[in-house]
Write a protein that holds these residues in place. Structure first.
Motif, PDB file in Angstrom:
ATOM      1  N   VAL A 148       0.832  -1.198   0.000  1.00 54.59           N
ATOM      2  CA  VAL A 148       0.000   0.000   0.000  1.00 54.59           C
ATOM      3  C   VAL A 148       0.873   1.257   0.000  1.00 54.59           C
ATOM      4  O   VAL A 148       0.642   2.202  -0.749  1.00 54.59           O
ATOM      5  CB  VAL A 148      -0.913   0.011   1.258  1.00 54.59           C
ATOM      6  CG1 VAL A 148      -1.672   1.336   1.354  1.00 54.59           C
ATOM      7  CG2 VAL A 148      -1.869  -1.156   1.235  1.00 54.59           C
ATOM      8  N   THR A 149       1.884   1.256   0.856  1.00 55.31           N
ATOM      9  CA  THR A 149       2.674   2.464   1.076  1.00 55.31           C
ATOM     10  C   THR A 149       3.630   2.753  -0.085  1.00 55.31           C
ATOM     11  O   THR A 149       3.663   3.885  -0.593  1.00 55.31           O
ATOM     12  CB  THR A 149       3.471   2.336   2.395  1.00 55.31           C
ATOM     13  OG1 THR A 149       2.547   2.185   3.466  1.00 55.31           O
ATOM     14  CG2 THR A 149       4.333   3.563   2.631  1.00 55.31           C
ATOM     15  N   HIS A 150       4.411   1.775  -0.495  1.00 56.21           N
ATOM     16  CA  HIS A 150       5.437   2.048  -1.511  1.00 56.21           C
ATOM     17  C   HIS A 150       4.874   2.542  -2.839  1.00 56.21           C
ATOM     18  O   HIS A 150       5.464   3.435  -3.453  1.00 56.21           O
ATOM     19  CB  HIS A 150       6.324   0.815  -1.719  1.00 56.21           C
ATOM     20  CG  HIS A 150       7.166   0.481  -0.525  1.00 56.21           C
ATOM     21  ND1 HIS A 150       7.818  -0.719  -0.377  1.00 56.21           N
ATOM     22  CD2 HIS A 150       7.460   1.200   0.590  1.00 56.21           C
ATOM     23  CE1 HIS A 150       8.478  -0.736   0.771  1.00 56.21           C
ATOM     24  NE2 HIS A 150       8.274   0.421   1.381  1.00 56.21           N
TER      25      HIS A 150
ATOM     26  N   VAL B 253       5.818   7.755  -3.786  1.00 53.71           N
ATOM     27  CA  VAL B 253       6.683   7.601  -4.969  1.00 53.71           C
ATOM     28  C   VAL B 253       7.321   8.946  -5.329  1.00 53.71           C
ATOM     29  O   VAL B 253       8.530   9.038  -5.555  1.00 53.71           O
ATOM     30  CB  VAL B 253       5.871   7.048  -6.171  1.00 53.71           C
ATOM     31  CG1 VAL B 253       6.712   7.071  -7.440  1.00 53.71           C
ATOM     32  CG2 VAL B 253       5.382   5.638  -5.884  1.00 53.71           C
ATOM     33  N   GLU B 254       6.506   9.978  -5.353  1.00 54.06           N
ATOM     34  CA  GLU B 254       7.019  11.301  -5.735  1.00 54.06           C
ATOM     35  C   GLU B 254       8.048  11.803  -4.729  1.00 54.06           C
ATOM     36  O   GLU B 254       9.122  12.293  -5.102  1.00 54.06           O
ATOM     37  CB  GLU B 254       5.859  12.299  -5.839  1.00 54.06           C
ATOM     38  CG  GLU B 254       6.322  13.669  -6.319  1.00 54.06           C
ATOM     39  CD  GLU B 254       5.167  14.663  -6.421  1.00 54.06           C
ATOM     40  OE1 GLU B 254       4.005  14.264  -6.218  1.00 54.06           O
ATOM     41  OE2 GLU B 254       5.458  15.840  -6.686  1.00 54.06           O
ATOM     42  N   PHE B 255       7.744  11.664  -3.442  1.00 48.91           N
ATOM     43  CA  PHE B 255       8.642  12.214  -2.421  1.00 48.91           C
ATOM     44  C   PHE B 255       9.966  11.443  -2.380  1.00 48.91           C
ATOM     45  O   PHE B 255      11.039  12.041  -2.314  1.00 48.91           O
ATOM     46  CB  PHE B 255       7.958  12.186  -1.048  1.00 48.91           C
ATOM     47  CG  PHE B 255       8.622  13.073  -0.042  1.00 48.91           C
ATOM     48  CD1 PHE B 255       8.351  14.433  -0.008  1.00 48.91           C
ATOM     49  CD2 PHE B 255       9.552  12.557   0.853  1.00 48.91           C
ATOM     50  CE1 PHE B 255       8.987  15.264   0.907  1.00 48.91           C
ATOM     51  CE2 PHE B 255      10.188  13.383   1.776  1.00 48.91           C
ATOM     52  CZ  PHE B 255       9.901  14.734   1.804  1.00 48.91           C
ATOM     53  N   VAL B 256       9.872  10.122  -2.405  1.00 44.83           N
ATOM     54  CA  VAL B 256      11.102   9.313  -2.371  1.00 44.83           C
ATOM     55  C   VAL B 256      11.936   9.596  -3.616  1.00 44.83           C
ATOM     56  O   VAL B 256      13.162   9.778  -3.527  1.00 44.83           O
ATOM     57  CB  VAL B 256      10.764   7.804  -2.265  1.00 44.83           C
ATOM     58  CG1 VAL B 256      12.007   6.953  -2.513  1.00 44.83           C
ATOM     59  CG2 VAL B 256      10.178   7.487  -0.894  1.00 44.83           C
ATOM     60  N   SER B 257      11.295   9.652  -4.768  1.00 43.33           N
ATOM     61  CA  SER B 257      12.033   9.878  -6.015  1.00 43.33           C
ATOM     62  C   SER B 257      12.727  11.232  -6.014  1.00 43.33           C
ATOM     63  O   SER B 257      13.827  11.377  -6.553  1.00 43.33           O
ATOM     64  CB  SER B 257      11.084   9.788  -7.208  1.00 43.33           C
ATOM     65  OG  SER B 257      10.432   8.542  -7.220  1.00 43.33           O
ATOM     66  N   GLN B 258      12.094  12.211  -5.408  1.00 39.03           N
ATOM     67  CA  GLN B 258      12.644  13.569  -5.398  1.00 39.03           C
ATOM     68  C   GLN B 258      13.804  13.716  -4.410  1.00 39.03           C
ATOM     69  O   GLN B 258      14.763  14.433  -4.678  1.00 39.03           O
ATOM     70  CB  GLN B 258      11.531  14.555  -5.037  1.00 39.03           C
ATOM     71  CG  GLN B 258      11.931  16.007  -5.234  1.00 39.03           C
ATOM     72  CD  GLN B 258      10.767  16.960  -4.951  1.00 39.03           C
ATOM     73  OE1 GLN B 258       9.633  16.533  -4.743  1.00 39.03           O
ATOM     74  NE2 GLN B 258      11.074  18.238  -4.929  1.00 39.03           N
ATOM     75  N   HIS B 259      13.728  13.009  -3.283  1.00 40.22           N
ATOM     76  CA  HIS B 259      14.657  13.316  -2.186  1.00 40.22           C
ATOM     77  C   HIS B 259      15.627  12.202  -1.812  1.00 40.22           C
ATOM     78  O   HIS B 259      16.566  12.454  -1.042  1.00 40.22           O
ATOM     79  CB  HIS B 259      13.863  13.708  -0.937  1.00 40.22           C
ATOM     80  CG  HIS B 259      13.073  14.961  -1.093  1.00 40.22           C
ATOM     81  ND1 HIS B 259      13.650  16.216  -1.125  1.00 40.22           N
ATOM     82  CD2 HIS B 259      11.741  15.169  -1.259  1.00 40.22           C
ATOM     83  CE1 HIS B 259      12.712  17.126  -1.281  1.00 40.22           C
ATOM     84  NE2 HIS B 259      11.552  16.519  -1.371  1.00 40.22           N
TER      85      HIS B 259
ATOM     86  N   MET C 157       5.027   8.992 -12.989  1.00 41.52           N
ATOM     87  CA  MET C 157       5.899   8.221 -12.106  1.00 41.52           C
ATOM     88  C   MET C 157       5.025   7.243 -11.305  1.00 41.52           C
ATOM     89  O   MET C 157       4.226   7.637 -10.480  1.00 41.52           O
ATOM     90  CB  MET C 157       6.613   9.180 -11.158  1.00 41.52           C
ATOM     91  CG  MET C 157       7.885   8.628 -10.572  1.00 41.52           C
ATOM     92  SD  MET C 157       8.655   9.852  -9.483  1.00 41.52           S
ATOM     93  CE  MET C 157       8.843  11.256 -10.586  1.00 41.52           C
ATOM     94  N   SER C 158       5.159   5.932 -11.565  1.00 39.64           N
ATOM     95  CA  SER C 158       4.221   4.990 -10.966  1.00 39.64           C
ATOM     96  C   SER C 158       4.834   4.159  -9.847  1.00 39.64           C
ATOM     97  O   SER C 158       4.108   3.547  -9.085  1.00 39.64           O
ATOM     98  CB  SER C 158       3.674   4.062 -12.050  1.00 39.64           C
ATOM     99  OG  SER C 158       4.747   3.387 -12.672  1.00 39.64           O
ATOM    100  N   GLU C 159       6.141   4.116  -9.764  1.00 42.61           N
ATOM    101  CA  GLU C 159       6.735   3.343  -8.677  1.00 42.61           C
ATOM    102  C   GLU C 159       8.117   3.884  -8.322  1.00 42.61           C
ATOM    103  O   GLU C 159       8.737   4.614  -9.102  1.00 42.61           O
ATOM    104  CB  GLU C 159       6.829   1.867  -9.048  1.00 42.61           C
ATOM    105  CG  GLU C 159       7.634   1.593 -10.301  1.00 42.61           C
ATOM    106  CD  GLU C 159       7.568   0.122 -10.691  1.00 42.61           C
ATOM    107  OE1 GLU C 159       8.636  -0.467 -10.931  1.00 42.61           O
ATOM    108  OE2 GLU C 159       6.453  -0.428 -10.751  1.00 42.61           O
ATOM    109  N   ILE C 160       8.555   3.517  -7.135  1.00 45.40           N
ATOM    110  CA  ILE C 160       9.884   3.917  -6.686  1.00 45.40           C
ATOM    111  C   ILE C 160      10.921   3.141  -7.506  1.00 45.40           C
ATOM    112  O   ILE C 160      10.764   1.932  -7.735  1.00 45.40           O
ATOM    113  CB  ILE C 160      10.057   3.608  -5.186  1.00 45.40           C
ATOM    114  CG1 ILE C 160       9.087   4.459  -4.351  1.00 45.40           C
ATOM    115  CG2 ILE C 160      11.497   3.849  -4.745  1.00 45.40           C
ATOM    116  CD1 ILE C 160       9.015   4.065  -2.880  1.00 45.40           C
ATOM    117  N   ALA C 161      11.965   3.825  -7.931  1.00 48.20           N
ATOM    118  CA  ALA C 161      13.029   3.170  -8.705  1.00 48.20           C
ATOM    119  C   ALA C 161      14.003   2.500  -7.727  1.00 48.20           C
ATOM    120  O   ALA C 161      15.077   3.027  -7.437  1.00 48.20           O
ATOM    121  CB  ALA C 161      13.745   4.202  -9.575  1.00 48.20           C
TER     122      ALA C 161
END
Lengths: 160, 32
Positions: free
Chosen positions: A4-6, A12-18, B1-5
């Protein structure tokens, strides 16, 4: 919960950005798995470990968090990173963002505690620390962070 | 952006962190 979380769009946006993120399999560990663990052990999963870009550990904890709690904690980590890199004003921004955006989160009392530390480092004065820690004690009296903040002797308070 | 890389190599992750100056999120897990 990870399912659910990942994938949550805000996560996704926050992790990808930071952050630079890695998922490390404990059942089939890569050769550098133990190096990634540092001095800790992987005895239960999920385990989250946060490092600065040079490998200095910022935080580690067990278990999945729901999206809002996870996002609050990520902001806490960014504040810690700014604090150890001697950027207390930036740290204060991140810690304040936890309490502003996620006031009911589990990270909020810790964010207030660390905001006091950042405010002290930024100003060189105990007054903003005392103000923030008093707020922590008033808003989260049952938190262990409030107990840790309840250490200011009366003679250090302005006007006493 | 659909998932964490998600990366799968700690070494490559730290190299990228050094280049980007971003902090690192390591997620240790056991597949079920």
């Amino acid at each position: 919960m990870g399912a659910v979380t990942h994938p949550h769009p805000d996560v996704v946006e926050f992790v990808s950005q930071h952050f630079v993120a890695a998922k490390l399999n404990g059942k089939e560990p890569a050769p550098d798995f133990n190096q990634a663990l540092g001095r800790g052990k992987f005895f239960w999963g999920p385990l989250y470990v946060f490092l600065d870009s040079r490998g200095i550990e910022l935080r580690r904890y067990l278990g999945f968090l729901p999206p809002d709690e996870f996002l609050a904690d990520l902001r806490l980590v960014l504040g810690m990173e700014a604090l150890i890199h001697s950027k207390p004003e930036k740290a204060l921004e991140w810690f304040t963002s936890v309490t502003d955006r996620y006031p009911g989160s589990a990270a909020s009392p810790e964010a207030l505690y660390l905001a006091g530390s950042a405010a002290y480092k930024a100003s060189g004065s105990l007054n903003p620390l005392i103000e923030i820690w008093d707020r922590l004690i008033a808003e989260h009296p049952e938190s262990t962070w409030a107990k840790r903040a309840d250490v200011i002797p009366d003679d250090l308070r302005t006007g006493s | 952006m659909s998932e964490i890389a998600w990366r799968t190599s700690y070494t490559e992750t730290m190299e990228e962190a050094g280049r980007s100056r971003k902090p690192v999120l390591l997620h240790f897990y056991t597949p079920t």
